[in-house]
Design an enzyme around this catalytic site. Structure first.
Site, PDB file in Angstrom:
ATOM      1  N   ASP A  29       0.853  -1.189   0.000  1.00  0.00           N
ATOM      2  CA  ASP A  29       0.000   0.000   0.000  1.00  0.00           C
ATOM      3  C   ASP A  29       0.890   1.241   0.000  1.00  0.00           C
ATOM      4  O   ASP A  29       1.921   1.289   0.661  1.00  0.00           O
ATOM      5  CB  ASP A  29      -0.900  -0.015   1.233  1.00  0.00           C
ATOM      6  CG  ASP A  29      -2.037   0.982   1.125  1.00  0.00           C
ATOM      7  OD1 ASP A  29      -3.198   0.550   1.048  1.00  0.00           O
ATOM      8  OD2 ASP A  29      -1.775   2.206   1.120  1.00  0.00           O
ATOM      9  N   ASN A  84     -12.833  -3.237   2.788  1.00  0.00           N
ATOM     10  CA  ASN A  84     -13.722  -2.088   2.954  1.00  0.00           C
ATOM     11  C   ASN A  84     -14.727  -2.094   1.811  1.00  0.00           C
ATOM     12  O   ASN A  84     -14.337  -2.071   0.639  1.00  0.00           O
ATOM     13  CB  ASN A  84     -12.918  -0.773   2.928  1.00  0.00           C
ATOM     14  CG  ASN A  84     -11.977  -0.646   4.104  1.00  0.00           C
ATOM     15  OD1 ASN A  84     -12.307  -1.086   5.209  1.00  0.00           O
ATOM     16  ND2 ASN A  84     -10.818  -0.058   3.882  1.00  0.00           N
ATOM     17  N   GLN A  91     -14.102   2.765   1.634  1.00  0.00           N
ATOM     18  CA  GLN A  91     -13.563   2.289   0.343  1.00  0.00           C
ATOM     19  C   GLN A  91     -13.316   3.479  -0.573  1.00  0.00           C
ATOM     20  O   GLN A  91     -14.196   4.319  -0.779  1.00  0.00           O
ATOM     21  CB  GLN A  91     -14.544   1.314  -0.324  1.00  0.00           C
ATOM     22  CG  GLN A  91     -13.987   0.751  -1.633  1.00  0.00           C
ATOM     23  CD  GLN A  91     -14.927  -0.240  -2.319  1.00  0.00           C
ATOM     24  OE1 GLN A  91     -16.076  -0.435  -1.879  1.00  0.00           O
ATOM     25  NE2 GLN A  91     -14.459  -0.849  -3.385  1.00  0.00           N
ATOM     26  N   VAL A  93     -11.052   2.928  -3.574  1.00  0.00           N
ATOM     27  CA  VAL A  93     -10.716   2.413  -4.902  1.00  0.00           C
ATOM     28  C   VAL A  93     -11.751   1.345  -5.264  1.00  0.00           C
ATOM     29  O   VAL A  93     -11.899   0.343  -4.553  1.00  0.00           O
ATOM     30  CB  VAL A  93      -9.282   1.831  -4.945  1.00  0.00           C
ATOM     31  CG1 VAL A  93      -8.993   1.238  -6.321  1.00  0.00           C
ATOM     32  CG2 VAL A  93      -8.253   2.898  -4.595  1.00  0.00           C
ATOM     33  N   HIS A  97     -10.596  -5.362  -3.270  1.00  0.00           N
ATOM     34  CA  HIS A  97      -9.259  -5.623  -2.733  1.00  0.00           C
ATOM     35  C   HIS A  97      -9.365  -5.863  -1.241  1.00  0.00           C
ATOM     36  O   HIS A  97     -10.279  -5.350  -0.587  1.00  0.00           O
ATOM     37  CB  HIS A  97      -8.304  -4.448  -2.999  1.00  0.00           C
ATOM     38  CG  HIS A  97      -8.792  -3.137  -2.456  1.00  0.00           C
ATOM     39  ND1 HIS A  97      -9.755  -2.396  -3.087  1.00  0.00           N
ATOM     40  CD2 HIS A  97      -8.466  -2.461  -1.334  1.00  0.00           C
ATOM     41  CE1 HIS A  97      -9.996  -1.295  -2.395  1.00  0.00           C
ATOM     42  NE2 HIS A  97      -9.236  -1.317  -1.307  1.00  0.00           N
ATOM     43  N   HIS A  99      -7.121  -5.538   2.375  1.00  0.00           N
ATOM     44  CA  HIS A  99      -5.922  -5.038   3.052  1.00  0.00           C
ATOM     45  C   HIS A  99      -5.351  -6.186   3.890  1.00  0.00           C
ATOM     46  O   HIS A  99      -6.102  -6.869   4.602  1.00  0.00           O
ATOM     47  CB  HIS A  99      -6.277  -3.879   3.986  1.00  0.00           C
ATOM     48  CG  HIS A  99      -6.807  -2.675   3.283  1.00  0.00           C
ATOM     49  ND1 HIS A  99      -6.050  -1.541   3.066  1.00  0.00           N
ATOM     50  CD2 HIS A  99      -8.023  -2.425   2.727  1.00  0.00           C
ATOM     51  CE1 HIS A  99      -6.779  -0.644   2.419  1.00  0.00           C
ATOM     52  NE2 HIS A  99      -7.976  -1.146   2.202  1.00  0.00           N
TER      53      HIS A  99
END
Ligand code: 5GP
Length: 111
Positions: A29, A84, A91, A93, A97, A99
């Protein structure tokens, strides 16, 4: 338009990729919240968990990649995997995905 994360996976935008397989790519990240902070991203673009089609295997691939990364990085002390979904969860993006966080004690519940 390919998402930011698809551009990273296609090496059009630089990122430090630490794991990849047929289904997912995991990279660091840009704004790490823990000593280890990776994003595990399915190669197939889905905007988020809420739009993942019924029966799609992406969620399973995210989890199996997380397990492999935990073993690869010798994170015997543990790690956290978080998705998220939507604005209330933060969220930012719109490409599904997870984390992957580790390397410090992680408070619970998250903020
Ligand atoms: P979200 O808030 O959608 O759950 O997570 C998006 C994550 O993407 C954030 O933690 C943010 O720091 C990360 N991010 C945003 N832009 C970039 C980028 O260009 N490169 C990398 N490696 N991470 C990014």
């Amino acid at each position: 338009m390919p998402s930011l994360f698809t551009k990273i996976m296609n090496r059009e935008i630089p990122a430090e990729i630490v794991y990849e397989d047929q289904f997912v790519v995991a990279f660091k990240d840009i704004s790490p919240q823990a000593p280890v902070h990776l994003l595990i991203v399915p190669r197939t673009e889905v905007s988020g968990l809420s739009t993942l089609p019924e029966g799609d295997g992406d969620h399973q691939h995210i989890l199996s990649a997380a397990k492999k990364i935990g073993e690869m990085l010798h994170l015997e002390g543990g790690y956290r995997v978080v998705i998220n979904q939507g604005p209330d969860a933060g969220q930012t993006v719109d490409h599904l995905h997870a984390h992957f966080l580790a390397g410090r004690p992680l408070g619970w519940p998250p903020g």
